[in-house]
Design a protein around this motif. Structure first.
Motif, PDB file in Angstrom:
ATOM      1  N   LYS A 263      80.301  46.087  -3.911  1.00  0.00           N
ATOM      2  CA  LYS A 263      81.337  45.555  -3.016  1.00  0.00           C
ATOM      3  C   LYS A 263      80.865  45.530  -1.567  1.00  0.00           C
ATOM      4  N   TYR A 264      80.142  46.575  -1.158  1.00  0.00           N
ATOM      5  CA  TYR A 264      79.659  46.647   0.222  1.00  0.00           C
ATOM      6  C   TYR A 264      78.172  46.320   0.264  1.00  0.00           C
ATOM      7  N   ASP A 265      77.744  45.713   1.363  1.00  0.00           N
ATOM      8  CA  ASP A 265      76.314  45.501   1.569  1.00  0.00           C
ATOM      9  C   ASP A 265      75.641  46.788   2.036  1.00  0.00           C
ATOM     10  N   ALA A 266      76.404  47.661   2.667  1.00  0.00           N
ATOM     11  CA  ALA A 266      75.863  48.934   3.125  1.00  0.00           C
ATOM     12  C   ALA A 266      76.994  49.923   3.343  1.00  0.00           C
ATOM     13  N   ILE A 267      76.661  51.195   3.205  1.00  0.00           N
ATOM     14  CA  ILE A 267      77.592  52.282   3.513  1.00  0.00           C
ATOM     15  C   ILE A 267      76.926  53.171   4.549  1.00  0.00           C
ATOM     16  N   LEU A 268      77.657  53.526   5.585  1.00  0.00           N
ATOM     17  CA  LEU A 268      77.143  54.452   6.591  1.00  0.00           C
ATOM     18  C   LEU A 268      77.665  55.848   6.275  1.00  0.00           C
ATOM     19  N   SER A 269      76.758  56.711   5.812  1.00  0.00           N
ATOM     20  CA  SER A 269      77.076  58.113   5.544  1.00  0.00           C
ATOM     21  C   SER A 269      77.000  58.886   6.851  1.00  0.00           C
ATOM     22  N   LEU A 270      77.923  59.823   7.042  1.00  0.00           N
ATOM     23  CA  LEU A 270      78.004  60.511   8.337  1.00  0.00           C
ATOM     24  C   LEU A 270      77.086  61.717   8.453  1.00  0.00           C
ATOM     25  N   TYR A 271      76.541  62.184   7.342  1.00  0.00           N
ATOM     26  CA  TYR A 271      75.578  63.275   7.415  1.00  0.00           C
ATOM     27  C   TYR A 271      74.689  63.240   6.172  1.00  0.00           C
ATOM     28  N   HIS A 272      73.614  63.977   6.221  1.00  0.00           N
ATOM     29  CA  HIS A 272      72.540  63.948   5.228  1.00  0.00           C
ATOM     30  C   HIS A 272      73.049  64.047   3.790  1.00  0.00           C
ATOM     31  N   ASP A 273      73.673  65.151   3.430  1.00  0.00           N
ATOM     32  CA  ASP A 273      74.010  65.371   2.028  1.00  0.00           C
ATOM     33  C   ASP A 273      75.160  64.514   1.528  1.00  0.00           C
ATOM     34  N   GLN A 274      75.991  64.007   2.416  1.00  0.00           N
ATOM     35  CA  GLN A 274      77.105  63.167   1.983  1.00  0.00           C
ATOM     36  C   GLN A 274      76.597  61.980   1.174  1.00  0.00           C
ATOM     37  N   GLY A 275      75.560  61.337   1.661  1.00  0.00           N
ATOM     38  CA  GLY A 275      74.999  60.192   0.959  1.00  0.00           C
ATOM     39  C   GLY A 275      73.939  60.570  -0.056  1.00  0.00           C
ATOM     40  N   HIS A 276      73.160  61.616   0.237  1.00  0.00           N
ATOM     41  CA  HIS A 276      72.098  62.037  -0.674  1.00  0.00           C
ATOM     42  C   HIS A 276      72.662  62.458  -2.028  1.00  0.00           C
ATOM     43  N   ILE A 277      73.720  63.238  -2.008  1.00  0.00           N
ATOM     44  CA  ILE A 277      74.297  63.722  -3.266  1.00  0.00           C
ATOM     45  C   ILE A 277      74.780  62.554  -4.115  1.00  0.00           C
ATOM     46  N   ALA A 278      75.437  61.599  -3.480  1.00  0.00           N
ATOM     47  CA  ALA A 278      75.959  60.445  -4.220  1.00  0.00           C
ATOM     48  C   ALA A 278      74.829  59.668  -4.884  1.00  0.00           C
ATOM     49  N   CYS A 279      73.773  59.373  -4.140  1.00  0.00           N
ATOM     50  CA  CYS A 279      72.675  58.574  -4.684  1.00  0.00           C
ATOM     51  C   CYS A 279      71.877  59.338  -5.734  1.00  0.00           C
ATOM     52  N   LYS A 280      71.571  60.580  -5.457  1.00  0.00           N
ATOM     53  CA  LYS A 280      70.737  61.341  -6.389  1.00  0.00           C
ATOM     54  C   LYS A 280      71.478  61.668  -7.683  1.00  0.00           C
ATOM     55  N   THR A 281      72.798  61.779  -7.595  1.00  0.00           N
ATOM     56  CA  THR A 281      73.574  61.977  -8.817  1.00  0.00           C
ATOM     57  C   THR A 281      73.587  60.700  -9.655  1.00  0.00           C
ATOM     58  N   LEU A 282      73.663  59.567  -8.975  1.00  0.00           N
ATOM     59  CA  LEU A 282      73.655  58.284  -9.678  1.00  0.00           C
ATOM     60  C   LEU A 282      72.325  58.058 -10.388  1.00  0.00           C
ATOM     61  N   ASP A 283      71.211  58.275  -9.683  1.00  0.00           N
ATOM     62  CA  ASP A 283      69.888  58.105 -10.287  1.00  0.00           C
ATOM     63  C   ASP A 283      68.861  58.788  -9.397  1.00  0.00           C
ATOM     64  N   PHE A 284      68.483  59.999  -9.765  1.00  0.00           N
ATOM     65  CA  PHE A 284      67.591  60.790  -8.918  1.00  0.00           C
ATOM     66  C   PHE A 284      66.235  60.121  -8.741  1.00  0.00           C
ATOM     67  N   GLU A 285      65.640  59.643  -9.845  1.00  0.00           N
ATOM     68  CA  GLU A 285      64.276  59.123  -9.788  1.00  0.00           C
ATOM     69  C   GLU A 285      64.183  57.777  -9.081  1.00  0.00           C
ATOM     70  N   LYS A 286      65.267  57.007  -9.093  1.00  0.00           N
ATOM     71  CA  LYS A 286      65.224  55.689  -8.468  1.00  0.00           C
ATOM     72  C   LYS A 286      65.963  55.648  -7.142  1.00  0.00           C
ATOM     73  N   SER A 287      66.184  56.816  -6.549  1.00  0.00           N
ATOM     74  CA  SER A 287      66.693  56.867  -5.178  1.00  0.00           C
ATOM     75  C   SER A 287      65.495  56.820  -4.237  1.00  0.00           C
ATOM     76  N   VAL A 288      65.393  55.742  -3.488  1.00  0.00           N
ATOM     77  CA  VAL A 288      64.231  55.502  -2.630  1.00  0.00           C
ATOM     78  C   VAL A 288      64.676  55.473  -1.175  1.00  0.00           C
ATOM     79  N   THR A 289      63.886  56.089  -0.310  1.00  0.00           N
ATOM     80  CA  THR A 289      64.163  56.072   1.121  1.00  0.00           C
ATOM     81  C   THR A 289      63.424  54.919   1.788  1.00  0.00           C
ATOM     82  N   LEU A 290      64.152  54.109   2.566  1.00  0.00           N
ATOM     83  CA  LEU A 290      63.544  53.048   3.368  1.00  0.00           C
ATOM     84  C   LEU A 290      63.775  53.357   4.843  1.00  0.00           C
TER      85      LEU A 290
END
Length: 339
Positions: A263-290
């Protein structure tokens, strides 16, 4: 006549030679899909790479180069750009060593030099060890800060790519208390402006950017905190007044679930773990940092040096393969937008 797909020249740094970096680089260079999406070469050490190949039971053919123009970019041959001669025999698997830290930094600096000279389109980085680079005088805490400082970039936006999620971060490595205080109207607005600019560069017209809330239930009209009222709503409104397609703040307990549908093109997470936990829970191995905002796009695996398994031949290359494919995809999109 069939138009050839643009394949970005992509440097892959080996990371800390005492960690799993060399092993996952071997696995990445042996992946056929990498060669189909980009022109990959390694910045590192042939001796270290060959040692890693042996523990994996693989045999590689090497082409030593001094410039990306000398690379063959052929599947089955690993083009390697070395940065000097090192006492590679002294590098011990799984140990924090000054020489390993120096080698990792030299490879990073070479990638920056090539990126600034427009000789590479993208860089995919293997993990470094913060303790090892500290031993050789590096004060920056990690890759992102090194790349921003060394390229004199005004900002370096960290983005997680995980399936359909693109998650950016207001702050990275700071305490949670400090991160909450850091998420002011001005800082959030600057991030939204920069996200809008960078996503347009890769061909996303008028990107829809969701700003996450900070407090439970978005503060519930001030019952559980007032930051949404005093900082976040004003930031979103100010962005909208600038013509940016921003929404929010959106409750953090649902914004990532909604975002994974695209639905969104991007989400702005307000701190490190707020977004990290969501992505790594969804797919740890395919969470890539750009990293956006540099003169070139840089990506990284989202795991560490894994000293405990280094040299055992069991490291999984999936994350570096994904990191390289994703950064090549964005570099190609940026190229298409520019031409």
């Amino acid at each position: 006549m069939v138009e050839m797909k643009f394949k970005p020249v992509t440097a892959i740094t080996m990371g800390d030679p005492a960690g799993i970096g060399p092993e996952i680089v071997v696995g990445t260079m042996l992946d056929q899909g990498i060669h189909e999406c980009c022109k990959p070469f390694v910045i590192g050490s042939i001796e270290i790479l060959d040692r890693a190949a042996k523990v994996l039971g693989k045999e590689l053919k090497y082409n030593k180069i001094t410039d990306p123009d000398e690379a063959k970019y052929e599947y089955g041959t690993v083009d390697v750009l070395e940065t000097g001669e090192y006492d590679t025999d002294s590098i011990q698997w799984g140990e924090v060593q000054a020489l390993a830290g120096q080698m990792a930094i030299d490879w990073i600096m070479k990638s920056i030099e090539l990126g600034m000279a427009k000789k590479v389109d993208a860089v995919s980085t293997s993990p470094i060890h913060k303790g090892a680079i500290k031993l050789v005088g590096i004060k920056e805490p990690g890759h992102t800060e090194i790349y921003q400082h060394q390229t004199n970039s005004p900002y370096a936006l960290t983005m997680f790519s995980c399936h359909k999620l693109r998650v950016f971060f207001v702050s990275r490595h700071m305490s949670l208390v400090d991160a909450c205080h850091y998420a002011t109207k001005e800082v959030v607005l600057d991030n939204v402006i920069n996200i809008d600019k960078e996503l347009r560069k890769v061909g996303i017209a008028n990107p829809l950017i969701a700003v996450a809330g900070l407090n439970p239930h978005n503060g519930d009209n001030g019952l559980f905190g007032t930051e949404e009222i005093t900082e976040l709503i004003p930031a979103v409104k100010a962005a909208q007044e600038k013509g940016i397609n921003a929404v929010g703040p959106c409750p953090a307990d649902s914004v990532f679930h909604i975002g994974k549908s695209g639905k969104y093109d991007a989400i702005l997470s307000l701190y490190h773990d707020q977004g990290h936990i969501a992505c790594k829970t969804l797919d740890f191995e395919k969470s890539v940092t750009l990293t956006f905002g540099l003169p070139f796009i840089r990506s990284s695996v989202d795991h560490g040096t894994a000293f405990d398994i280094a040299g055992k031949g069991i490291a999984n290359s999936i994350s570096l393969i994904e990191s390289t494919k994703v950064v090549a995809e964005y570099a190609a999109k940026q190229h298409e937008k520019e031409v």
